[in-house]
Design a protein around this motif. Structure first.
Motif, PDB file in Angstrom:
ATOM      1  N   THR A 121       1.892   2.813  -3.269  1.00  0.00           N
ATOM      2  CA  THR A 121       0.854   3.441  -4.093  1.00  0.00           C
ATOM      3  C   THR A 121       0.748   4.946  -3.843  1.00  0.00           C
ATOM      4  O   THR A 121       0.112   5.658  -4.634  1.00  0.00           O
ATOM      5  CB  THR A 121      -0.518   2.788  -3.854  1.00  0.00           C
ATOM      6  N   ASP A 147       0.813  -1.218   0.000  1.00  0.00           N
ATOM      7  CA  ASP A 147       0.000   0.000   0.000  1.00  0.00           C
ATOM      8  C   ASP A 147       0.845   1.266   0.000  1.00  0.00           C
ATOM      9  O   ASP A 147       0.511   2.245  -0.668  1.00  0.00           O
ATOM     10  CB  ASP A 147      -0.925   0.026   1.226  1.00  0.00           C
ATOM     11  N   GLN A 177       4.453  -5.336  -6.232  1.00  0.00           N
ATOM     12  CA  GLN A 177       3.024  -5.337  -6.530  1.00  0.00           C
ATOM     13  C   GLN A 177       2.707  -6.338  -7.640  1.00  0.00           C
ATOM     14  O   GLN A 177       1.725  -7.081  -7.577  1.00  0.00           O
ATOM     15  CB  GLN A 177       2.581  -3.928  -6.972  1.00  0.00           C
TER      16      GLN A 177
END
Length: 254
Positions: free
Chosen positions: A150, A147, A244
């Motif tokens: 991002t 996360d 990712q």
């Protein structure tokens, strides 16, 4: 009551005479912590003579000195991992300060939740003594693996959206994910992406690190932001991106 160190603090240092007072201030801030700690000091560079470590620090049994002649910060931090016995660790630079609750608030949250990392906010300590909280791009709260990446639009948009000194990490994860890379600068970017890209964690609203502003700061020198530093940012960005992708492929396979 816990007596074995529960958190390790790793500090690479060139032991520059002008930064001696800062190293002492960091030590004094460690004395205010209420979680058992160990401090691994990693002198690095040909001028970093371990004999110049202030005597009150060298005499503390909670301090280990891991000297290497000229490995640079990345290798010094990674080598220092060999000396960690605590289940959790964090990093602190030799000119910064940990506020009194720094270790405890992160450690207790990590133990309570079982998360791989828990971070706190960082505040800039100005020369006049004022504190200004760094506007971290990563929001406060829980974060799944990957996360944090991002919130980093691109390497051109500055550093990763979380500082490595904000993190308290399970020691086993720091070792498993390769420590702080092998770059000449920006090695901490790799560490942030490795830890937050592989493990779930949480960013707390508490300020747990004071980043000291002074004329001798290496990262504030005009020559710091060069091609090598940009390459380090790009490497770390691609690392986060690749993690990712690997995670996405693993989901498709299962």
């Amino acid at each position: 009551m816990l007596t074995h160190p529960q958190t390790a603090v790793i500090t690479p240092t060139g032991l520059h005479p002008k930064r001696r007072k800062y190293l002492i201030a960091l030590y004094e801030s460690l004395l205010t912590q209420d979680v058992p700690w160990e401090w691994i000091i990693a002198p690095n560079g040909r001028q970093a003579d371990p004999r110049t470590i202030p005597p009150q620090i060298a005499a503390d049994p909670r301090v280990r000195i891991c000297a290497r002649p000229a490995p640079g910060a990345a290798a010094a931090r990674n080598t220092a991992l060999n000396y960690v016995t605590a289940p959790y660790l964090c990093y602190a630079d030799d000119d910064d300060i940990l506020p009194p609750h720094s270790l405890a608030v992160r450690y207790h949250r990590a133990v309570e939740t079982g998360l791989g990392w828990v971070a706190g906010m960082s505040a800039d300590l100005k020369r006049n003594g004022d504190l200004a909280t760094w506007a971290c791009a990563t929001p406060v709260g829980l974060h799944a693996p990957g996360d944090v990446w991002t919130y980093w639009p691109s390497p051109q948009d500055g550093k990763p959206p979380m500082g490595h000194t904000m993190l308290l990490t399970r020691t086993v994860l720091a070792r498993a994910y390769g420590g702080q890379g092998g770059l000449t600068k920006g090695e901490d970017y790799v560490y942030v992406m490795s830890i937050t890209g592989n493990a779930a964690g949480e960013l707390l609203p508490d300020i747990t690190y004071h980043y000291r502003h002074h004329r001798g700061q290496w990262t504030k020198q005009a020559r710091y932001r060069d091609k090598a530093e940009f390459d380090a940012r790009t490497f770390a960005f691609h690392q986060g991106q690749a993690l990712q992708e690997v995670r996405r492929e693993a989901t498709l396979i299962t």
